[in-house]
Design an enzyme around this catalytic site. Structure first.
Site, mmCIF file in Angstrom:
data_model
loop_
_atom_site.group_PDB
_atom_site.id
_atom_site.type_symbol
_atom_site.label_atom_id
_atom_site.label_comp_id
_atom_site.label_asym_id
_atom_site.label_seq_id
_atom_site.Cartn_x
_atom_site.Cartn_y
_atom_site.Cartn_z
ATOM 1 N N ASN A 197 1.481 -9.425 21.674
ATOM 2 C CA ASN A 197 1.548 -7.982 21.863
ATOM 3 C C ASN A 197 0.655 -7.268 20.856
ATOM 4 O O ASN A 197 0.403 -7.771 19.751
ATOM 5 C CB ASN A 197 2.976 -7.460 21.633
ATOM 6 N N HIS A 201 5.191 3.846 7.398
ATOM 7 C CA HIS A 201 6.470 4.084 6.737
ATOM 8 C C HIS A 201 7.602 4.108 7.766
ATOM 9 O O HIS A 201 8.409 5.041 7.823
ATOM 10 C CB HIS A 201 6.392 5.376 5.921
ATOM 11 N N HIS A 207 10.362 -0.499 4.637
ATOM 12 C CA HIS A 207 8.944 -0.420 4.313
ATOM 13 C C HIS A 207 8.714 -0.216 2.826
ATOM 14 O O HIS A 207 9.615 0.116 2.067
ATOM 15 C CB HIS A 207 8.249 0.677 5.125
ATOM 16 N N HIS A 266 0.528 6.847 -1.564
ATOM 17 C CA HIS A 266 1.289 7.514 -0.505
ATOM 18 C C HIS A 266 1.478 9.001 -0.812
ATOM 19 O O HIS A 266 1.616 9.808 0.105
ATOM 20 C CB HIS A 266 2.639 6.815 -0.347
ATOM 21 N N HIS A 271 9.226 10.534 -4.667
ATOM 22 C CA HIS A 271 7.844 10.286 -4.266
ATOM 23 C C HIS A 271 6.873 10.814 -5.323
ATOM 24 O O HIS A 271 5.936 10.115 -5.730
ATOM 25 C CB HIS A 271 7.553 10.943 -2.920
#
Length: 270
Positions: free
Chosen positions: A73, A80, A84, A90, A218
């Site tokens: 496939n 993300h 992950h 990022h 983050h």
């Protein structure tokens, strides 16, 4: 060129002992990865922003005229999605730091500790971990591991099979537990760990869009060259200390992250 060292036949070695322990069951391998499929929950941003796509499989051939002896496939999804790995680039604070392909291989195998806040999160989905919570945990279990992972267990993994329950959003946005802004900064800038792992959809708390700075896990972690792991499963089966984490993201050149297979090695008493 340096040749790998060899161990004489019949002598013991660390790796031989590891293989023996794995075969004998005294070291258990736990898969902390959520299965990746079209029903895997995904982050949803406000409509004005770009959106990730759900995981999709596109069949190339399945033992048919397009490929009589093989099945394979194409797949499409965001970096993300599901369990992950977040790389430093990022976030804008880490824009000049490493991509997911440049994460040193040695850092993909590291010790991990688990901080359990399931009771608090069950009472309050917006529960925030503060530095004093971590300090109290260290008082019971010892310091956070140098070069290791801090894993945050909130019980949210039990919701991972259903998008709505996992995101837990209302008119005020998503409600999921996480770190306070002060705690995120401390983990990123003062703690000895290389990254934060969570059982929620992202490393930040659901209401972190309203924090200062916005999305502090983050902002601080990526800006400090540290990493994130999300949507981990089976954290209840890990001890507070002593596990070894193996995180395997795809080395996507210039990629900001990747779906990952995350395993834990856990020593079991016979």
């Amino acid at each position: 060129m340096t040749e790998p060292s060899s161990t004489p036949t019949g002598s013991s070695s660390v790796l031989a002992a590891l293989v023996s322990a794995l075969r004998g069951g005294s070291i258990q391998v736990l898969d902390l990865t959520a299965p990746l499929s079209s029903s895997t929950p995904i982050l949803q941003l406000p409509e004005e922003f770009g959106q990730t796509v759900p995981f999709q499989l596109e069949e190339i051939s399945r033992y048919d005229a397009k490929g009589p002896a093989w099945y394979w496939n194409n797949f499409r999804t965001g970096e993300h999605t599901g369990t992950h790995f977040d790389a430093p680039n990022h976030w804008i604070t880490g824009r000049d730091l490493g991509d997911v392909a440049s994460v040193p291989a040695q850092q993909l195998v590291a010790p991990a500790v688990v901080l359990d806040f399931t009771e608090e999160a069950a009472k309050d989905p917006d529960f925030l971990v503060e530095v004093e919570h971590i300090r109290a945990w260290e008082g019971r279990h010892g310091p956070l591991p140098e070069g290791g992972w801090l894993l945050l267990r909130t019980g949210w993994g039990s919701r991972a099979g259903e998008q709505e329950a996992f995101l837990n959003a209302d008119e005020r946005g998503p409600h999921t537990p996480g770190l306070s802004a002060d705690c995120a900064r401390w983990v990123a800038e003062e703690s000895p760990v290389i990254g934060l792992g969570v059982d929620t959809v992202g490393t930040d708390a659901g209401q972190a869009f309203a924090f200062e700075p916005q999305f502090p896990c983050h902002s601080y972690l990526m800006g400090s060259g540290k990493y994130g792991l999300t949507q981990l499963q089976r954290l209840a089966e890990l001890p507070a200390t002593g596990a070894v984490l193996i995180a395997g993201p795809l080395p996507i050149v210039s990629g900001s992250g990747s779906p990952a297979r995350v395993l834990a090695l856990v020593e079991r008493t016979p």
